[in-house]
Design a protein around this motif. Structure first.
Motif, mmCIF file in Angstrom:
data_model
loop_
_atom_site.group_PDB
_atom_site.id
_atom_site.type_symbol
_atom_site.label_atom_id
_atom_site.label_comp_id
_atom_site.label_asym_id
_atom_site.label_seq_id
_atom_site.Cartn_x
_atom_site.Cartn_y
_atom_site.Cartn_z
ATOM 1 N N ARG A 82 0.827 -1.202 0.000
ATOM 2 C CA ARG A 82 0.000 0.000 0.000
ATOM 3 C C ARG A 82 0.859 1.249 0.000
ATOM 4 N NH1 ARG A 82 -5.581 -1.309 2.273
ATOM 5 N NH2 ARG A 82 -5.479 -3.555 2.234
ATOM 6 N N THR A 83 0.330 2.284 -0.615
ATOM 7 C CA THR A 83 1.034 3.566 -0.615
ATOM 8 C C THR A 83 0.996 4.153 0.794
ATOM 9 O OG1 THR A 83 -0.995 4.761 -1.085
ATOM 10 C CG2 THR A 83 0.296 4.024 -2.989
ATOM 11 N N PHE A 109 -0.435 6.883 1.527
ATOM 12 C CA PHE A 109 -1.840 7.251 1.703
ATOM 13 C C PHE A 109 -2.655 6.032 2.158
ATOM 14 C CE2 PHE A 109 -6.176 8.150 0.751
ATOM 15 C CZ PHE A 109 -6.324 9.520 0.778
ATOM 16 N N GLY A 110 -2.455 4.926 1.462
ATOM 17 C CA GLY A 110 -3.214 3.714 1.766
ATOM 18 C C GLY A 110 -2.930 3.173 3.161
ATOM 19 N N LYS A 167 -10.532 2.925 6.981
ATOM 20 C CA LYS A 167 -11.343 1.990 6.189
ATOM 21 C C LYS A 167 -11.934 0.922 7.101
ATOM 22 C CE LYS A 167 -9.267 1.797 1.550
ATOM 23 N NZ LYS A 167 -8.540 0.891 0.643
ATOM 24 N N LYS A 190 -15.455 7.548 2.141
ATOM 25 C CA LYS A 190 -14.261 7.863 1.364
ATOM 26 C C LYS A 190 -13.841 9.336 1.447
ATOM 27 C CE LYS A 190 -11.972 6.687 -2.857
ATOM 28 N NZ LYS A 190 -11.607 5.586 -3.664
ATOM 29 N N THR A 208 -10.248 10.726 2.875
ATOM 30 C CA THR A 208 -9.337 11.571 2.099
ATOM 31 C C THR A 208 -8.976 12.837 2.867
ATOM 32 O OG1 THR A 208 -10.303 10.724 0.065
ATOM 33 C CG2 THR A 208 -9.021 12.747 -0.116
ATOM 34 N N ALA A 211 2.667 11.026 -0.605
ATOM 35 C CA ALA A 211 1.383 10.320 -0.509
ATOM 36 C C ALA A 211 1.326 9.069 -1.373
ATOM 37 C CB ALA A 211 0.241 11.255 -0.869
ATOM 38 N N TRP A 212 1.941 9.154 -2.573
ATOM 39 C CA TRP A 212 1.840 8.037 -3.513
ATOM 40 C C TRP A 212 3.055 7.126 -3.513
ATOM 41 C CZ3 TRP A 212 -2.914 7.382 -4.540
ATOM 42 C CH2 TRP A 212 -3.758 8.482 -4.572
HETATM 43 P P1 ADP Z 1 -5.177 0.295 -1.237
HETATM 44 O O1 ADP Z 1 -6.645 0.443 -1.530
HETATM 45 O O2 ADP Z 1 -4.664 -1.062 -1.592
HETATM 46 O O3 ADP Z 1 -4.821 0.716 0.162
HETATM 47 P P2 ADP Z 1 -3.587 2.604 -2.092
HETATM 48 O O4 ADP Z 1 -2.667 2.437 -0.921
HETATM 49 O O5 ADP Z 1 -2.947 2.876 -3.409
HETATM 50 O O6 ADP Z 1 -4.460 1.276 -2.284
HETATM 51 O O7 ADP Z 1 -4.637 3.769 -1.813
HETATM 52 C C1 ADP Z 1 -5.699 3.662 -0.922
HETATM 53 C C2 ADP Z 1 -6.925 4.417 -1.393
HETATM 54 O O8 ADP Z 1 -6.758 5.821 -1.194
HETATM 55 C C3 ADP Z 1 -7.207 4.207 -2.872
HETATM 56 O O9 ADP Z 1 -8.603 3.995 -3.012
HETATM 57 C C4 ADP Z 1 -6.789 5.497 -3.539
HETATM 58 O O10 ADP Z 1 -7.651 5.845 -4.598
HETATM 59 C C5 ADP Z 1 -6.926 6.512 -2.424
HETATM 60 N N1 ADP Z 1 -5.860 7.513 -2.456
HETATM 61 C C6 ADP Z 1 -4.546 7.219 -2.357
HETATM 62 N N2 ADP Z 1 -3.809 8.328 -2.342
HETATM 63 C C7 ADP Z 1 -4.661 9.389 -2.447
HETATM 64 C C8 ADP Z 1 -4.494 10.833 -2.490
HETATM 65 N N3 ADP Z 1 -3.273 11.434 -2.415
HETATM 66 N N4 ADP Z 1 -5.607 11.592 -2.557
HETATM 67 C C9 ADP Z 1 -6.808 11.002 -2.621
HETATM 68 N N5 ADP Z 1 -7.041 9.668 -2.589
HETATM 69 C C10 ADP Z 1 -5.981 8.864 -2.509
#
Ligand code: ADP
Ligand code: ADP
Length: 234
Positions: free
Chosen positions: A99-100, A102-103, A110, A116, A120, A136-137
């Protein structure tokens, strides 16, 4: 007022003659809003104490009281709410590799069923607070140790817990990064009003950040007081 209280709390493992006392009649109280350090060598009982606070274990005798609630007798169903009010920060960060940033921070939200848009907004706010907006990414493997721990702290704070347990949270970091993470924890305490319990074997960590400290040895609290009192020579 105390937010965490141990009242003659003991934890014994094993049965019959094969028993081992990991914590022996521990009494201590952590006041709301302070940074409380727990220091001890390996085997002193620190992890056991952490597991009693976050209700992963129950006392064998005595009591643990969190926010006025005696959790030693609380039914399992009600412990979940107690755990939700306690954020955990770990030595090895425990981030999801897949996961990023952010994730990772969004994950507890979650699980808690946040919608959602609120997730965010909250994650965006936390990213700014820990200074990782531009990451974040990124994935954990793209981050330095200090950055990973800032993600760990942001994730621990996501649901706005009253208590943060930092369990050897700087033990995998070099001194400079350690100082950085400790400064962040200080801000968490001062700006967000979160009570922090810092568990470590590193004296310098406790000395630089804690208001008060308890010294654990052989499952007992052998000393408790202000950092000044505990660390100044007699
Ligand atoms: P996962 O769902 O496996 O945790 P990610 O870690 O890539 O996947 O991201 C988690 C969720 O947060 C995803 O639904 C993604 O669209 C959303 N998201 C991730 N980074 C951002 C951001 N900087 N701004 C808004 N939404 C984000
Ligand atoms: P620390 O975190 O300070 O290293 P621990 O709380 O992990 O200390 O352990 C304290 C003592 O309790 C150790 O001697 C350990 O072997 C023992 N202990 C911890 N958990 C268990 C368990 N589940 N079963 C048996 N003994 C345990």
């Amino acid at each position: 007022t105390a937010i965490i209280e141990f009242r003659e709390a003991s934890k014994t493992f094993g049965t019959g003659t094969e028993t081992f006392t990991a914590l022996d009649r521990v009494s201590l109280s952590v006041e709301r809003g302070e940074i409380f350090g727990i220091i001890g060598y390996s085997g002193a009982g620190k992890s056991t104490l952490v597991r009693l606070i976050n209700a992963l274990e129950r006392v064998s005798s005595g009591a643990v009281v969190i926010d006025g609630l005696d959790i030693s007798t609380l039914p399992e169903k009600r412990l979940r709410a107690v755990r939700r009010d306690i954020g955990m920060v770990f030595q090895q960060f425990n981030l999801f590799r897949s996961r990023t940033v952010f994730g990772n921070i969004a994950y507890p939200l979650k699980v808690a069923g946040w919608p959602k848009d609120r997730i965010t907004a909250r994650v965006t706010e936390l990213l700014a607070f820990v200074g990782l907006t531009e990451k974040a990414w990124a994935y954990p493997e793209q981050l330095s140790g200090g950055q990973k721990q800032r993600v760990g702290i942001a994730r621990a704070l996501a649901t706005n817990p009253a208590i943060l347990l930092a369990d050897e949270s700087t033990s995998a970091l070099d001194p400079e990064t350690t100082a950085d993470v400790l400064r962040l924890l200080k801000r968490v305490n001062q700006e967000l009003g979160v009570t922090i319990v810092v568990i470590t074997h590193e004296m310098e960590v406790v000395r630089s950040i804690a208001d008060r400290v308890a010294v654990l040895d052989g499952g007992r609290v052998v000393e408790v007081g202000t950092v000044f009192d505990v660390f100044s020579d007699p």
